[in-house]
Structure formats: structure tokens, C-alpha cells
Motif scaffolding. Structure first.
Motif, PDB file in Angstrom:
ATOM      1  N   GLY A  93      27.773 132.972  -9.808  1.00  0.00           N
ATOM      2  CA  GLY A  93      29.192 133.291  -9.942  1.00  0.00           C
ATOM      3  C   GLY A  93      29.547 134.679  -9.432  1.00  0.00           C
ATOM      4  O   GLY A  93      30.306 134.816  -8.475  1.00  0.00           O
ATOM      5  N   PRO A  94      28.998 135.738 -10.064  1.00  0.00           N
ATOM      6  CA  PRO A  94      29.362 137.085  -9.608  1.00  0.00           C
ATOM      7  C   PRO A  94      28.927 137.390  -8.179  1.00  0.00           C
ATOM      8  O   PRO A  94      29.631 138.111  -7.469  1.00  0.00           O
ATOM      9  CB  PRO A  94      28.645 138.006 -10.601  1.00  0.00           C
ATOM     10  N   ILE A  95      27.789 136.863  -7.748  1.00  0.00           N
ATOM     11  CA  ILE A  95      27.351 137.145  -6.372  1.00  0.00           C
ATOM     12  C   ILE A  95      28.365 136.566  -5.394  1.00  0.00           C
ATOM     13  O   ILE A  95      28.778 137.214  -4.425  1.00  0.00           O
ATOM     14  CB  ILE A  95      25.930 136.588  -6.128  1.00  0.00           C
ATOM     15  N   THR A  96      28.802 135.344  -5.673  1.00  0.00           N
ATOM     16  CA  THR A  96      29.811 134.719  -4.828  1.00  0.00           C
ATOM     17  C   THR A  96      31.121 135.496  -4.903  1.00  0.00           C
ATOM     18  O   THR A  96      31.746 135.787  -3.877  1.00  0.00           O
ATOM     19  CB  THR A  96      30.032 133.261  -5.282  1.00  0.00           C
ATOM     20  N   ASP A 113      44.089 129.834  -5.569  1.00  0.00           N
ATOM     21  CA  ASP A 113      43.566 130.531  -4.393  1.00  0.00           C
ATOM     22  C   ASP A 113      42.079 130.227  -4.212  1.00  0.00           C
ATOM     23  O   ASP A 113      41.327 130.134  -5.187  1.00  0.00           O
ATOM     24  CB  ASP A 113      43.820 132.047  -4.489  1.00  0.00           C
ATOM     25  N   PRO A 114      41.662 130.017  -2.955  1.00  0.00           N
ATOM     26  CA  PRO A 114      40.289 129.580  -2.684  1.00  0.00           C
ATOM     27  C   PRO A 114      39.213 130.534  -3.209  1.00  0.00           C
ATOM     28  O   PRO A 114      38.163 130.067  -3.663  1.00  0.00           O
ATOM     29  CB  PRO A 114      40.218 129.482  -1.157  1.00  0.00           C
ATOM     30  N   VAL A 115      39.471 131.858  -3.190  1.00  0.00           N
ATOM     31  CA  VAL A 115      38.443 132.799  -3.645  1.00  0.00           C
ATOM     32  C   VAL A 115      38.170 132.631  -5.144  1.00  0.00           C
ATOM     33  O   VAL A 115      37.018 132.528  -5.568  1.00  0.00           O
ATOM     34  CB  VAL A 115      38.839 134.266  -3.312  1.00  0.00           C
ATOM     35  N   SER A 116      39.241 132.557  -5.955  1.00  0.00           N
ATOM     36  CA  SER A 116      39.054 132.376  -7.398  1.00  0.00           C
ATOM     37  C   SER A 116      38.415 131.029  -7.709  1.00  0.00           C
ATOM     38  O   SER A 116      37.511 130.935  -8.536  1.00  0.00           O
ATOM     39  CB  SER A 116      40.394 132.477  -8.131  1.00  0.00           C
ATOM     40  N   LEU A 117      38.877 129.984  -7.035  1.00  0.00           N
ATOM     41  CA  LEU A 117      38.320 128.642  -7.266  1.00  0.00           C
ATOM     42  C   LEU A 117      36.828 128.627  -6.956  1.00  0.00           C
ATOM     43  O   LEU A 117      36.026 128.114  -7.733  1.00  0.00           O
ATOM     44  CB  LEU A 117      39.041 127.606  -6.398  1.00  0.00           C
ATOM     45  N   THR A 118      36.453 129.216  -5.817  1.00  0.00           N
ATOM     46  CA  THR A 118      35.044 129.238  -5.421  1.00  0.00           C
ATOM     47  C   THR A 118      34.221 130.053  -6.410  1.00  0.00           C
ATOM     48  O   THR A 118      33.107 129.665  -6.763  1.00  0.00           O
ATOM     49  CB  THR A 118      34.897 129.831  -4.003  1.00  0.00           C
ATOM     50  N   THR A 119      34.767 131.188  -6.872  1.00  0.00           N
ATOM     51  CA  THR A 119      34.024 132.057  -7.787  1.00  0.00           C
ATOM     52  C   THR A 119      33.778 131.367  -9.131  1.00  0.00           C
ATOM     53  O   THR A 119      32.669 131.418  -9.665  1.00  0.00           O
ATOM     54  CB  THR A 119      34.786 133.382  -8.009  1.00  0.00           C
ATOM     55  N   ILE A 120      34.796 130.694  -9.672  1.00  0.00           N
ATOM     56  CA  ILE A 120      34.606 130.003 -10.957  1.00  0.00           C
ATOM     57  C   ILE A 120      33.680 128.797 -10.771  1.00  0.00           C
ATOM     58  O   ILE A 120      32.813 128.534 -11.598  1.00  0.00           O
ATOM     59  CB  ILE A 120      35.960 129.592 -11.581  1.00  0.00           C
ATOM     60  N   SER A 151      33.766 133.880 -14.433  1.00  0.00           N
ATOM     61  CA  SER A 151      32.644 133.119 -13.863  1.00  0.00           C
ATOM     62  C   SER A 151      31.337 133.440 -14.588  1.00  0.00           C
ATOM     63  O   SER A 151      30.500 132.562 -14.777  1.00  0.00           O
ATOM     64  CB  SER A 151      32.532 133.346 -12.350  1.00  0.00           C
ATOM     65  N   ILE A 152      31.159 134.697 -15.007  1.00  0.00           N
ATOM     66  CA  ILE A 152      29.956 135.041 -15.780  1.00  0.00           C
ATOM     67  C   ILE A 152      29.993 134.306 -17.121  1.00  0.00           C
ATOM     68  O   ILE A 152      29.005 133.676 -17.527  1.00  0.00           O
ATOM     69  CB  ILE A 152      29.849 136.567 -16.039  1.00  0.00           C
ATOM     70  N   THR A 212      19.277 128.941  -8.486  1.00  0.00           N
ATOM     71  CA  THR A 212      20.110 130.120  -8.224  1.00  0.00           C
ATOM     72  C   THR A 212      20.082 130.500  -6.743  1.00  0.00           C
ATOM     73  O   THR A 212      21.116 130.813  -6.154  1.00  0.00           O
ATOM     74  CB  THR A 212      19.663 131.294  -9.119  1.00  0.00           C
ATOM     75  N   GLY A 213      18.901 130.442  -6.147  1.00  0.00           N
ATOM     76  CA  GLY A 213      18.780 130.761  -4.726  1.00  0.00           C
ATOM     77  C   GLY A 213      19.620 129.825  -3.867  1.00  0.00           C
ATOM     78  O   GLY A 213      20.359 130.266  -2.975  1.00  0.00           O
ATOM     79  N   LEU A 214      19.525 128.535  -4.176  1.00  0.00           N
ATOM     80  CA  LEU A 214      20.292 127.548  -3.413  1.00  0.00           C
ATOM     81  C   LEU A 214      21.794 127.757  -3.627  1.00  0.00           C
ATOM     82  O   LEU A 214      22.579 127.677  -2.681  1.00  0.00           O
ATOM     83  CB  LEU A 214      19.882 126.126  -3.860  1.00  0.00           C
ATOM     84  N   GLY A 215      22.154 128.064  -4.873  1.00  0.00           N
ATOM     85  CA  GLY A 215      23.560 128.329  -5.192  1.00  0.00           C
ATOM     86  C   GLY A 215      24.095 129.532  -4.421  1.00  0.00           C
ATOM     87  O   GLY A 215      25.196 129.493  -3.879  1.00  0.00           O
TER      88      GLY A 215
END
Lengths: 249, 125
Positions: free
Chosen positions: A146-149, A129-136, A163-164, A229-232
Motif C-alpha cells: 500500500g504505502p510503497i504504491t 481518482d486513480p491514485v487513491s483507488l490504486t493505493t487503497i 492503505s496501511i 509483497t514483492g509481486l504486489g
């Protein structure tokens, strides 16, 4: 006596959280300094202990334990996002210009490469799923991105914890491997340090790793790493998520 | 006054969250797209703007810097409140991703440094 104490603790959860985190960080500082001889940064030690303590609870980790309910307020998304935004204060536009083209390219390549490699590996591992993939993938950037996303996209607490952990492990790898690999990649001058900071991005890992290699290089690496981190946080939950959801959605 | 700094930070934060949510809304994705990132950009521009007009006092800055210095403790509190029991089963992936990203990353350093070397070399001297 115990009743009074329990009453105070339950009514002042946030304050109890401040005290507990403060004590944990102090403890981690000594563990890092005397047991790991500063090879593992104290922040990484503290996060590992914190993740370990979360085993005492269930879905909400340690905050499921009545004494520590305040942790969920301190570590909740509101204060976290607020404090992360405040860290941008330390970045200076003039410094971004000073770091030059190499710094800029390394930042963009660093964030994109970490993210997409993270997504690729987690896809091979079975996440679809796209949400989990993006978060990891975002966790492969840093343990903040990771957690912010994850929270922004509504990922599950389980995936956010992964992700953390990914980001924390990255910090540890950078810290430990840098002194050994520095020679191989000619990491011995400010220019290389700037590129290195931008590619790796974890400020605590980059600072600790460079300190073990050559303390003179620390400010150069840390300078680009602080922008990472800001760019991420800007790219992962937006453009990158759109790309991933169009690929896997 | 420190509260001015906190207020500037809050304004940038809310505006950034609004931008992120608006972007999500426009793209029909029910999420905050890059809200924190936008907030950071707003904060940098707002404080740079105020600095140029000499309206950004030291005390004001301290109000923002304090919250910035709280982010590590907050991240630790956040880590302690995750569902690690559930994550433990998938924990191996964290090690896998963390290691490969760093290991391959090292070998990108010499490649990227070659690209940028010409233009930024004057900064190093």
C-alpha cells in the motif's frame, strides 16, 4: 541538564527514532504475548500503536512532535524502499520452483483479487481518482504494498494511512479467522497451506494464523507469502495502476 | 565484507528505481512504476549470478540481510508518521476492505488448490 538532553535529542533524531521503535516493538511483543495470547501478532500490535501515536501530531504524525522528528527519516520512503528490496534476499529461486504451479497461481490470483476487490470497495465508498483507488487497492494486498504504491504514485498521506490500516486489519483478520475457518476449507496439508499463503500474502498473519491451526503448516504458508509483497510491489504501481487510470482517468 | 552486500543492494535499488521511473516516463505517467519490484528482481538475479560463481560470501550476504531485517521497524516508524487524523474519517473503509478481502479469500483456497494439485503434488510427498 534538560538543555543538554534536549540538545542531544534534537541533534540525533534518527538514533532517537531507532531507540523509540525498538522500545515500542519490545512493548508490543509483551502485549501480544500476554494480553492477546499471541492471537494478534506483535507486528500488528506495534503498527496499531504507532498509528495511534500519530494522533499526537498533525500532517506528519508523531514526527511533528519535536522529540520524534527522526521518525520521518527512519520511516521515510528512501530507507523503507531500501529495506523492502533487501527482504528479497530471503527468497530463493529454487524455492519458487518447489512451490510449483499451485503456489504461482495462488500468488497471481491472490494479488490481483485483493487489489481489484479493494479498488471496487473504495470506488463504491466514493473514491474516484486513480491514485487513491490504486493505493487503497494495494493496501488490500499488504500494509507494505500500500504505502510503497502510494508514495510511488504521489498519493496523499491520508490515503496512504488508510492503505496501511487496511493491510494491518487484513493481517489481524487472517490471524484470528484462520483457526476457525481452517476446517471448512480443508486447510490441513502442505499443499493447501502453500495456496493459502499465496492467496493471503500477509506473512505475519499467515504465520500466526497457521501456527494457531497447525504449527507444521507454517513454513509452507510463509514460503509463498514472502513472495506476495514483492509481486504486489511489482504489479500494483505499474500494470494495475495503468489499468485503473485507463478505467477512471 | 558487509559493505559489499550493502553496495550490491544499493546498485539493485538504484537500477530498479531507474527502470521504474523510465517506464513511467515512457508511458507519460509522472510516477515510479514498480521500481521496488524491479529492484527486488535485480537483486535476486544479481545474487544468484554471484552465488553460481562463488563470489557471494557469507559476510556479503549479511550486509543485505541486516537491511532486510530492518523493514518491520521502518514500517512501524512510517505508520507513526502518517496523517492519521485525516485518515480517521475514512477509516471505516480500511475495515471494510480488510475484512472482505480475507473472507472471500478463504473460499478461493479450495478452488485454487484443485487447479494446481496435479503438478505440484510430487513436491509434497
Amino acid at each position: 541538564m534538560i538543555d543538554i538532553l534536549e540538545n542531544i535529542i534534537s541533534k540525533n533524531g534518527l538514533i532517537v527514532a531507532f531507540l523509540s521503535v525498538g522500545l515500542l516493538m519490545l512493548f508490543s511483543f509483551y502485549v501480544s504475548k500476554y494480553i492477546f495470547k499471541s492471537h494478534i501478532p506483535s507486528v500488528a500490535v506495534a503498527i496499531i500503536i504507532a498509528l495511534g501515536l500519530a494522533f499526537f501530531g498533525e500532517q506528519k504524525g508523531l514526527s511533528d512532535v519535536s522529540t520524534f522528528t527522526g521518525l520521518s527519516l527512519l520511516g521515510g520512503s528512501m530507507l523503507r524502499d531500501f529495506s523492502v528490496v533487501a527482504t528479497a534476499m530471503n527468497s530463493d529461486i529454487d524455492k519458487i520452483k518447489d512451490a510449483g504451479l499451485a503456489g504461482l497461481i495462488s500468488l497471481i490470483v491472490g494479488v490481483s483479487f485483493s487489489f481489484f476487490l479493494g479498488v471496487f470497495i473504495s470506488f463504491c465508498y466514493g473514491y474516484t481518482d486513480p491514485v487513491s483507488l490504486t493505493t487503497i487497492g494495494a493496501g488490500a494486498c499488504t500494509y507494505i504494498v500500500g504505502p510503497i504504491t502510494g508514495y510511488a504514485l504521489g498519493a496523499s498521506s491520508e490515503v496512504i494511512a488508510i492503505s496501511i490500516a487496511t493491510g494491518v486489519f487484513k493481517t489481524i483478520c487472517v490471524t484470528i479467522l484462520t483457526p476457525f475457518l481452517a476446517k471448512k476449507i480443508n486447510l490441513n496439508n502442505p499443499h493447501e497451506a502453500i495456496v493459502f499463503g499465496g492467496l493471503m500474502g500477509t506473512t505475519s498473519g499467515v504465520s500466526a494464523g497457521l501456527a494457531a491451526t497447525d504449527p507444521k503448516l507454517v513454513p509452507y504458508g510463509a514460503m509463498t507469502a514472502t513472495f506476495y509483497t514483492g509481486l504486489g510491489c511489482l504489479l500494483c504501481p505499474s500494470i494495475f495502476y495503468i489499468i485503473i487510470s485507463s478505467l477512471f482517468g | 565484507m558487509k559493505i559489499y552486500g550493502v553496495a550490491i543492494l544499493s546498485f539493485s535499488f538504484l537500477l530498479g528505481k531507474f527502470t521504474g521511473s523510465l517506464l513511467g516516463n515512457l508511458l507519460n505517467i509522472d510516477a515510479d512504476l514498480g521500481g521496488v519490484g524491479f529492484s527486488m528482481v535485480y537483486l535476486i538475479f544479481l545474487t544468484t549470478f554471484l552465488k553460481k560463481r562463488n563470489l557471494f560470501k557469507k559476510e556479503t550476504k549479511r550486509g543485505i540481510v541486516f537491511w532486510g531485517s530492518m523493514y518491520i521497524p521502518i514500517v512501524i516508524a512510517m505508520s507513526a508518521t502518517q496523517n492519521v487524523k485525516a485518515a480517521w474519517d475514512g477509516g471505516f473503509i480500511a475495515l471494510l476492505v480488510g475484512f472482505f478481502v480475507v473472507f472471500i479469500g478463504y473460499f478461493l483456497v479450495p478452488v485454487i488448490s484443485k487447479i494446481g494439485n496435479k503438478k505440484s503434488s510430487n513436491f509434497i510427498k
